[in-house]
Design a protein around this motif. Structure first.
Motif, PDB file in Angstrom:
ATOM      1  N   UNK A  35     -23.859 -10.342  60.749  1.00  7.84           N
ATOM      2  CA  UNK A  35     -23.127  -9.742  59.629  1.00  7.84           C
ATOM      3  C   UNK A  35     -23.313 -10.578  58.364  1.00  7.84           C
ATOM      4  N   UNK A  36     -23.182 -11.879  58.523  1.00 10.91           N
ATOM      5  CA  UNK A  36     -23.316 -12.787  57.380  1.00 10.91           C
ATOM      6  C   UNK A  36     -24.731 -12.723  56.809  1.00 10.91           C
ATOM      7  N   UNK A  37     -25.712 -12.703  57.683  1.00 13.68           N
ATOM      8  CA  UNK A  37     -27.124 -12.702  57.262  1.00 13.68           C
ATOM      9  C   UNK A  37     -27.497 -11.429  56.504  1.00 13.68           C
ATOM     10  N   UNK A  38     -27.050 -10.288  57.002  1.00 11.65           N
ATOM     11  CA  UNK A  38     -27.466  -8.998  56.444  1.00 11.65           C
ATOM     12  C   UNK A  38     -26.524  -8.442  55.387  1.00 11.65           C
ATOM     13  N   UNK A  39     -25.391  -9.097  55.190  1.00 18.26           N
ATOM     14  CA  UNK A  39     -24.359  -8.532  54.316  1.00 18.26           C
ATOM     15  C   UNK A  39     -24.818  -8.325  52.875  1.00 18.26           C
ATOM     16  N   UNK A  40     -25.535  -9.284  52.338  1.00 13.87           N
ATOM     17  CA  UNK A  40     -25.949  -9.168  50.937  1.00 13.87           C
ATOM     18  C   UNK A  40     -26.916  -8.004  50.730  1.00 13.87           C
ATOM     19  N   UNK A  41     -27.714  -7.696  51.739  1.00 13.39           N
ATOM     20  CA  UNK A  41     -28.684  -6.604  51.637  1.00 13.39           C
ATOM     21  C   UNK A  41     -28.044  -5.247  51.905  1.00 13.39           C
ATOM     22  N   UNK A  42     -27.176  -5.190  52.916  1.00 19.69           N
ATOM     23  CA  UNK A  42     -26.652  -3.901  53.366  1.00 19.69           C
ATOM     24  C   UNK A  42     -25.210  -3.617  52.947  1.00 19.69           C
ATOM     25  N   UNK A  43     -24.563  -4.589  52.296  1.00 18.66           N
ATOM     26  CA  UNK A  43     -23.178  -4.403  51.830  1.00 18.66           C
ATOM     27  C   UNK A  43     -22.268  -3.915  52.963  1.00 18.66           C
ATOM     28  N   UNK A  44     -22.216  -4.688  54.025  1.00 25.97           N
ATOM     29  CA  UNK A  44     -21.515  -4.295  55.251  1.00 25.97           C
ATOM     30  C   UNK A  44     -20.016  -4.572  55.185  1.00 25.97           C
TER      31      UNK A  44
END
Length: 212
Positions: A35-44
């Motif tokens: 979640x932390x890794x992909x959050x900036x890209x996918x706005x999770x």
């Protein structure tokens, strides 16, 4: 793996009376890392730190566990970044879970998370809930997906025989409950205690009335 995060998770689970094994706890933390890794890209999620995610996402999602004993299939509608579906799937490998979201960026992340975490009991579906007509489940759940009446209307066709809704809510939903259809039985409402979370949480369990 950060020792502080491991400790926060373990303490929180103990306070909730939950006992996932060491492997499951590790997977929960790996999920937070994804979640932390992909959050900036996918706005999770609006949360930016793993510490916040432990309480607001993992432990909050796992309040669902006591309400789904004995069921075999579950659909998490409007799953977003995978809450509550992925933490639930990690702790209940016997339960087949469908994660549904209409946002293709988010379902791309969910698909990646399922692969990286090795969750054979999870299926990811992309699309609007009203177009899902090929699946019936024992429990339909959501976390802040819609008002209760809309949630019921949009997902009623997904409930299998004896199926029920498990709606995860914040403050006690007085106004929403007033608009629940007459043919739906609200059979349990419980206040939830989430360690490390000051905000109110409630579980609302509902089912179609017999003969409807």
């Amino acid at each position: 793996m950060d020792a502080d995060l491991k400790s926060r998770l373990k303490d929180g689970l103990q306070q909730m009376g939950l006992a996932p094994d060491a492997g499951q706890q590790l997977l929960l933390l790996e999920y937070v890392a994804l979640l932390t890794k992909w959050n900036s890209t996918y706005n999770l999620t609006a949360l930016r730190t793993p510490e916040q995610m432990i309480h607001h996402h993992l432990l909050d999602s796992l309040t669902l566990l006591p309400y789904i004993n004995g069921v075999k299939t579950l659909m998490d509608v409007g799953s977003g970044g995978g809450m509550p579906g992925i933490p639930t799937a990690i702790c209940r490998p016997d339960l087949h879970i469908t994660l549904l979201d209409s946002n293709t960026k988010k379902t791309a992340f969910l698909q990646q998370a399922v692969i990286e975490l090795g969750l054979p009991n999870v299926t990811v579906a992309s699309g609007r809930v009203e177009t899902m007509h090929d699946k019936k489940v024992d429990v339909v759940t959501s976390r802040a997906f819609a008002q209760l009446d809309d949630f019921i209307a949009l997902t009623r066709h997904l409930l299998g025989e004896n199926g029920y809704w498990a709606a995860m809510k914040g403050v006690y939903p007085y106004e929403e409950l007033a608009h629940v259809p007459a043919d739906v039985d609200v059979f349990q409402i419980e206040r939830l205690d989430v360690p490390g979370l000051a905000a109110e949480r409630h579980m609302v369990l509902m089912r179609p009335k017999r003969g409807n």
